[in-house]
Design a protein around this motif. Structure first.
Motif, PDB file in Angstrom:
ATOM      1  N   ARG A   1       0.838  -1.209   0.000  1.00 48.58           N
ATOM      2  CA  ARG A   1       0.000   0.000   0.000  1.00 48.58           C
ATOM      3  C   ARG A   1       0.863   1.246   0.000  1.00 48.58           C
ATOM      4  O   ARG A   1       0.614   2.193  -0.755  1.00 48.58           O
ATOM      5  CB  ARG A   1      -0.908   0.007   1.225  1.00 48.58           C
ATOM      6  N   ASN A   2       1.881   1.267   0.843  1.00 47.89           N
ATOM      7  CA  ASN A   2       2.768   2.425   0.903  1.00 47.89           C
ATOM      8  C   ASN A   2       3.486   2.643  -0.420  1.00 47.89           C
ATOM      9  O   ASN A   2       3.648   3.787  -0.866  1.00 47.89           O
ATOM     10  CB  ASN A   2       3.766   2.284   2.047  1.00 47.89           C
ATOM     11  N   ALA A   3       3.912   1.571  -1.048  1.00 49.73           N
ATOM     12  CA  ALA A   3       4.569   1.673  -2.351  1.00 49.73           C
ATOM     13  C   ALA A   3       3.606   2.232  -3.394  1.00 49.73           C
ATOM     14  O   ALA A   3       3.990   3.073  -4.217  1.00 49.73           O
ATOM     15  CB  ALA A   3       5.109   0.318  -2.788  1.00 49.73           C
ATOM     16  N   ALA A   4       2.355   1.801  -3.358  1.00 51.50           N
ATOM     17  CA  ALA A   4       1.366   2.288  -4.316  1.00 51.50           C
ATOM     18  C   ALA A   4       1.061   3.771  -4.100  1.00 51.50           C
ATOM     19  O   ALA A   4       0.858   4.516  -5.062  1.00 51.50           O
ATOM     20  CB  ALA A   4       0.083   1.464  -4.209  1.00 51.50           C
ATOM     21  N   MET A   5       1.068   4.194  -2.865  1.00 55.78           N
ATOM     22  CA  MET A   5       0.763   5.597  -2.568  1.00 55.78           C
ATOM     23  C   MET A   5       1.908   6.542  -2.948  1.00 55.78           C
ATOM     24  O   MET A   5       1.668   7.715  -3.216  1.00 55.78           O
ATOM     25  CB  MET A   5       0.416   5.756  -1.092  1.00 55.78           C
ATOM     26  N   THR A   6       3.132   6.055  -2.960  1.00 52.82           N
ATOM     27  CA  THR A   6       4.284   6.913  -3.241  1.00 52.82           C
ATOM     28  C   THR A   6       4.882   6.688  -4.619  1.00 52.82           C
ATOM     29  O   THR A   6       5.906   7.285  -4.939  1.00 52.82           O
ATOM     30  CB  THR A   6       5.381   6.704  -2.175  1.00 52.82           C
ATOM     31  N   ALA A   7       4.258   5.857  -5.425  1.00 50.97           N
ATOM     32  CA  ALA A   7       4.786   5.545  -6.755  1.00 50.97           C
ATOM     33  C   ALA A   7       4.810   6.801  -7.625  1.00 50.97           C
ATOM     34  O   ALA A   7       3.903   7.635  -7.575  1.00 50.97           O
ATOM     35  CB  ALA A   7       3.943   4.465  -7.414  1.00 50.97           C
ATOM     36  N   GLN A   8       5.871   6.934  -8.414  1.00 50.92           N
ATOM     37  CA  GLN A   8       6.047   8.056  -9.322  1.00 50.92           C
ATOM     38  C   GLN A   8       6.022   7.543 -10.756  1.00 50.92           C
ATOM     39  O   GLN A   8       6.790   6.656 -11.105  1.00 50.92           O
ATOM     40  CB  GLN A   8       7.392   8.740  -9.057  1.00 50.92           C
TER      41      GLN A   8
END
Length: 78
Positions: free
Chosen positions: A35-42
């Motif tokens: 979830r954290n990776a999905a929220m901070t993906a660029q």
């Protein structure tokens, strides 16, 4: 004698609960990490990869790929 045997089994029960709780904790940690990776993906490519990771981790946590919930500690603890 029976009470002593019963008391001797408690450490085994405690270790079983600890082991299963650790398994479920690891499963939930993977979902949070995804979830954290999905929220901070660029960018689109990173977003797509992160969303795929999130989909896979939530599916693994709640379906286990077999239609059966993997998170079932409450039943085991009871």
């Amino acid at each position: 004698m029976q009470l002593r045997q019963r008391h001797d089994l408690i450490p085994n029960l405690v270790e079983t609960v600890k082991g299963y709780a650790a398994h479920e904790r690891g499963t939930l940690d993977e979902v949070v990490k995804a979830r954290n990776a999905a929220m901070t993906a660029q960018g689109p490519a990173q977003q797509a990869a992160a969303e795929n990771m999130l989909t896979g981790s939530t599916a693994a946590a709640f379906c286990g790929g077999r239609g059966l919930p993997r998170l079932k500690a409450s039943t085991n603890f009871q």
